[in-house]
Design a protein around this motif. Structure first.
Motif, short mmCIF file in Angstrom:
data_model
loop_
_atom_site.label_atom_id
_atom_site.label_comp_id
_atom_site.label_asym_id
_atom_site.label_seq_id
_atom_site.Cartn_x
_atom_site.Cartn_y
_atom_site.Cartn_z
N VAL A 177 64.32 -30.01 -25.43
CA VAL A 177 64.16 -31.40 -25.53
C VAL A 177 63.34 -31.77 -26.81
CG1 VAL A 177 63.28 -33.56 -24.20
CG2 VAL A 177 64.38 -31.48 -23.11
N PRO A 178 64.32 -32.31 -27.90
CA PRO A 178 63.32 -32.63 -29.05
C PRO A 178 62.61 -34.00 -28.80
CG PRO A 178 65.68 -32.50 -29.51
CD PRO A 178 65.42 -32.36 -27.97
N GLN A 179 61.18 -34.00 -29.54
CA GLN A 179 60.54 -35.19 -29.13
C GLN A 179 59.81 -35.30 -30.57
OE1 GLN A 179 56.46 -35.02 -27.01
NE2 GLN A 179 57.75 -35.82 -25.70
N GLY A 180 59.68 -36.68 -30.85
CA GLY A 180 58.86 -37.08 -32.04
C GLY A 180 57.61 -37.86 -31.39
N GLY A 181 57.42 -39.13 -31.57
CA GLY A 181 56.50 -39.95 -31.09
C GLY A 181 56.24 -40.22 -29.87
N ASN A 182 57.20 -39.81 -28.79
CA ASN A 182 57.56 -40.28 -27.34
C ASN A 182 57.29 -41.65 -27.27
OD1 ASN A 182 57.87 -39.53 -25.00
ND2 ASN A 182 55.76 -39.27 -24.41
N THR A 183 57.70 -42.62 -28.18
CA THR A 183 57.67 -44.02 -28.08
C THR A 183 59.08 -44.71 -27.35
OG1 THR A 183 58.25 -44.68 -30.21
CG2 THR A 183 56.04 -44.30 -29.77
N GLY A 184 59.92 -43.67 -27.46
CA GLY A 184 61.27 -44.14 -26.81
C GLY A 184 61.26 -44.86 -25.51
N THR A 185 62.27 -45.88 -25.21
CA THR A 185 62.24 -46.50 -24.10
C THR A 185 63.01 -46.21 -23.00
OG1 THR A 185 63.40 -48.32 -25.04
CG2 THR A 185 61.04 -48.51 -25.46
N ALA A 242 55.90 -43.89 -33.67
CA ALA A 242 57.12 -43.53 -33.99
C ALA A 242 57.42 -42.80 -35.18
CB ALA A 242 58.30 -44.69 -33.87
N THR A 243 58.39 -41.59 -35.08
CA THR A 243 58.69 -40.91 -36.16
C THR A 243 59.92 -40.91 -36.79
OG1 THR A 243 59.57 -39.14 -34.67
CG2 THR A 243 57.27 -38.86 -35.18
N ILE A 244 59.96 -40.31 -37.98
CA ILE A 244 61.36 -40.51 -38.69
C ILE A 244 62.59 -39.80 -37.79
CG2 ILE A 244 62.75 -39.67 -40.62
CD1 ILE A 244 60.61 -42.26 -40.80
N ALA A 260 67.27 -46.59 -34.46
CA ALA A 260 66.21 -47.57 -34.63
C ALA A 260 66.74 -48.96 -35.08
CB ALA A 260 65.02 -47.39 -34.65
N GLY A 261 66.34 -50.22 -34.48
CA GLY A 261 66.59 -51.35 -34.94
C GLY A 261 65.23 -51.73 -35.52
N GLY A 262 64.69 -52.80 -34.65
CA GLY A 262 63.32 -53.50 -35.25
C GLY A 262 63.73 -54.92 -35.74
C1 LIG Z 1 55.86 -51.16 -28.57
C2 LIG Z 1 57.24 -50.64 -28.75
C3 LIG Z 1 58.12 -51.33 -29.61
C4 LIG Z 1 59.35 -50.88 -29.80
N1 LIG Z 1 60.15 -51.54 -30.48
C5 LIG Z 1 61.46 -51.18 -30.90
C6 LIG Z 1 62.25 -52.09 -31.93
O1 LIG Z 1 61.89 -53.26 -32.04
N2 LIG Z 1 63.39 -51.52 -32.05
C7 LIG Z 1 63.84 -50.34 -31.49
O2 LIG Z 1 65.01 -49.70 -31.93
N3 LIG Z 1 63.24 -49.53 -30.63
C8 LIG Z 1 61.74 -49.80 -30.59
N4 LIG Z 1 61.03 -49.20 -29.83
C9 LIG Z 1 61.63 -47.72 -29.18
C10 LIG Z 1 60.98 -46.46 -30.35
O3 LIG Z 1 60.22 -46.69 -30.81
C11 LIG Z 1 62.10 -46.06 -30.92
O4 LIG Z 1 62.99 -45.70 -30.00
C12 LIG Z 1 61.82 -44.80 -31.73
O5 LIG Z 1 62.88 -44.54 -32.55
C13 LIG Z 1 61.50 -43.68 -31.16
O6 LIG Z 1 60.95 -42.75 -32.11
P1 LIG Z 1 59.81 -41.50 -31.48
O7 LIG Z 1 59.39 -40.68 -32.56
O8 LIG Z 1 58.80 -41.92 -30.76
O9 LIG Z 1 61.08 -40.59 -30.79
P2 LIG Z 1 60.95 -40.22 -29.33
O10 LIG Z 1 60.61 -40.95 -28.31
O11 LIG Z 1 60.03 -38.85 -29.33
O12 LIG Z 1 62.45 -39.67 -28.97
C14 LIG Z 1 63.32 -40.49 -29.11
C15 LIG Z 1 64.92 -39.60 -29.11
O13 LIG Z 1 64.87 -39.08 -29.93
C16 LIG Z 1 65.02 -37.69 -29.94
N5 LIG Z 1 64.44 -37.03 -31.13
C17 LIG Z 1 63.40 -37.23 -31.62
N6 LIG Z 1 62.90 -36.55 -32.61
C18 LIG Z 1 64.16 -35.92 -32.94
C19 LIG Z 1 64.42 -34.96 -33.98
N7 LIG Z 1 63.59 -34.74 -34.85
N8 LIG Z 1 65.62 -34.27 -33.74
C20 LIG Z 1 66.74 -34.60 -32.79
N9 LIG Z 1 66.30 -35.59 -31.76
C21 LIG Z 1 65.10 -36.20 -31.73
C22 LIG Z 1 64.46 -37.30 -28.52
O14 LIG Z 1 65.08 -36.13 -27.89
C23 LIG Z 1 64.70 -38.75 -27.66
O15 LIG Z 1 66.14 -38.66 -27.43
C24 LIG Z 1 59.83 -49.59 -29.45
C25 LIG Z 1 59.03 -48.68 -28.49
C26 LIG Z 1 57.86 -49.37 -28.35
C27 LIG Z 1 56.64 -48.52 -27.54
#
Ligand SMILES: Cc1cc2nc3c(=O)[nH]c(=O)nc-3n(C[C@H](O)[C@H](O)[C@H](O)COP(=O)(O)OP(=O)(O)OC[C@H]3O[C@@H](n4cnc5c(N)ncnc54)[C@H](O)[C@@H]3O)c2cc1C
Length: 485
Positions: free
Chosen positions: A73-81, A146-148, A156-158
């Motif tokens: 299970v890949p993980q970056g910042g774990n901010t996905g919703t 959140a990570t690249i 992601a959008g934003g």
């Molecule tokens: C307060 C808040 C606001 C937010 N606002 C927005 C917004 O406006 N727009 C938006 O689109 N999202 C938003 N998000 C959601 C989130 O930030 C995004 O989904 C972000 O892209 C997740 O990045 P992460 O590094 O935390 O990924 P994670 O949560 O760690 O992982 C997300 C997904 O990507 C996979 N993954 C992670 N890293 C890799 C890798 N290196 N290779 C392959 N797969 C990988 C994981 O398995 C998982 O399926 C928000 C979240 C929060 C908490």
């Protein structure tokens, strides 16, 4: 797909030897915080958290896992919703954290491009781009974590999609380890490349189900010369959309953000975060946060924005408005918008729906369907906010104030979500505009997706990941014959 195995001691010992103590982590104090999703609804278990230092270690991990038929299970910042990065509760998968891979490999103002490793945090990328007089035009409230890799994997959008598109429009190249352990080196920052199927686009938005992204080449744009941020009160979402179109006509491409905020979302923010201040003297039923940006040498966008808002107040489209007079005021206005998720979280459990419909449908959808859903579930409240110009609204339902929220969600949550998603589909929309499917939306995706789309998704998954080790149980719904296995 062939059946997966639990990690055994022999696999764990090999991984520990490759990764060393910094990269093979079993201490519960260090691992546990990463086993629950950001919204704290899904809880997983894992025998170890793997934190590779470079792409070669990622390739070794994936090869060993493929050979042993063990899920990753890949993980970056774990901010996905949508709980895409949360491992399953049975402990069958290994958590693969990319956060240690946080180098910016190269950045070029001439190429307008940066190559960043998967674990680079978004706000650090913003800083690196600013240091060379450029910017990376994607931002969201989770930018400090959140990570690249996660941003690419969720497409992601934003808040700047209106002008620059989602992550998909900004990814120039990808380096990834595919599910058999091979390394796809696709980082060349080519503007034109027509060699058939685009693996870069396939991996973008794949939520870790087709491979592990180890680095991405991303587009940069000129740094901001001047920005103008305003908050406007309006009578309706329809007025908001009209205002957006007038602004676009008046300022060309300068409008970067146009965020709809209803009165109930603003009130919740002001209640839960008392250090924030109300932006307007008189509350309006609907609000928009507007940001217009000009590059260096372009006319100051504040002049046009102030002029247009004045005209629209006179014309009755806008009830009142304020234009930030300093960076601090601009940040204070943004803080109101970016705190909505946090305020909702502080308020207690709610049902989230990250939906999109055609932009022209959005104003009537928001008003009509809000009333319909609130009538169907008496006492519930809809908070509908977000990226109006993208046709993407977060249509969140708060259970009745006097209810035990968790019990209410347990009893009515699935039905309420199904009603909302059915309305979205009837309007030609999507049940996931920008957050992805993960595990939280999987059942609804399976229920509502066009069968042709589903079978193509399953075929792609089976072709690239025949053993099914990459993030099983996320994004790709099982076919009915697999469910019965
Ligand atoms: C307060 C808040 C606001 C937010 N606002 C927005 C917004 O406006 N727009 C938006 O689109 N999202 C938003 N998000 C959601 C989130 O930030 C995004 O989904 C972000 O892209 C997740 O990045 P992460 O590094 O935390 O990924 P994670 O949560 O760690 O992982 C997300 C997904 O990507 C996979 N993954 C992670 N890293 C890799 C890798 N290196 N290779 C392959 N797969 C990988 C994981 O398995 C998982 O399926 C928000 C979240 C929060 C908490």
């Amino acid at each position: 797909m062939a059946s997966l195995q639990f990690p055994d001691n022999s696999l764990l010992a090999k991984l520990a030897a490759i990764l060393g103590p910094q990269g093979f982590i079993t201490d519960p104090d260090l691992v546990t915080p990463w086993l629950t999703d950001w919204r704290r609804r899904y809880h997983g278990r894992t025998a170890a958290m793997l934190a590779p230092a470079d792409r070669d270690q990622v390739a070794q991990i994936v090869s060993l896992a493929a050979e042993a038929r063990v899920a990753l299970v890949p993980q970056g910042g774990n901010t996905g919703t949508v709980a895409g990065a949360t491992p399953p509760p049975d402990g069958s998968a290994l958590l693969l954290s990319l956060r240690r891979m946080n180098r910016i490999r190269s950045i070029s103002a001439e190429d307008n491009a940066v190559i960043a490793e998967a674990g680079v945090i978004l706000s650090n990328l913003h800083d690196a781009a600013a240091a060379v007089g450029r910017r990376f035009p994607l931002s969201l409230a989770a930018k400090g974590s959140a990570t690249i890799g996660g941003l690419v994997s969720t497409n992601a959008g934003g808040t700047q999609v209106l002008r620059f598109g989602p992550m998909r429009a900004l990814v120039l190249g990808i380096e990834a380890v595919l599910p058999d352990g091979s390394l796809f080196e696709g980082l060349a920052t080519l503007r034109k490349d027509n060699r058939g199927y685009d693996l870069r686009q396939l991996l973008t938005g794949a939520e870790g189900t087709l491979g592990v992204i180890t680095a991405a080449a991303l587009r940069l744009v000129p740094a901001v010369g001047a920005r103008a941020v305003a908050w406007a009160g309006l009578p309706s979402p329809e007025a908001a959309l009209k205002l957006l179109r007038r602004l676009e006509e008046a300022t060309g491409e300068a409008v970067e953000s146009f965020e709809l905020v209803p009165a109930n979302a603003l009130a919740l923010v002001l209640e839960k975060l008392p250090m924030l201040r109300s932006p307007l003297a008189a509350a309006a039923p609907w609000n928009v946060l507007i940001e217009c940006v000009g590059s260096a040498g372009a006319p100051d966008p504040a002049i046009k924005l102030a002029e247009l808002l004045g005209e629209q107040i006179d014309a009755g489209l806008v009830t009142n408005a304020t234009l930030a007079a300093s960076e601090a005021q601009a940040e204070a206005l943004w803080a109101l918008r970016e705190s909505i998720s946090e305020a909702e979280k502080a308020d207690g459990p709610s049902l989230k729906h990250d939906i999109s419909v055609p932009v022209s449908e959005m104003p009537s959808f928001v008003e009509r369907e809000r009333e319909r859903v609130e009538a169907r579930f008496p006492g519930s409240r809809i908070i509908a906010f977000g990226h109006l110009g993208d046709g993407n609204i977060h249509f969140n339902l708060l259970p009745p104030d006097d209810a035990d929220r968790l019990a209410w969600i347990e009893q009515h949550g699935a039905a309420a979500t199904a009603v909302i998603h059915d309305l979205v589909v009837a309007s030609g929309g999507s049940l996931s505009a920008e957050h992805g499917i993960g595990q939280a939306k999987l059942a609804e995706f399976a229920r509502l997706a066009d069968p042709v789309r589903l079978s193509a998704i399953r075929a792609i998954k089976a072709a690239l990941d025949p053993v099914g080790i990459m993030n099983p149980g996320k994004l790709v719904p099982l076919a009915s014959k697999e469910k019965g296995q």
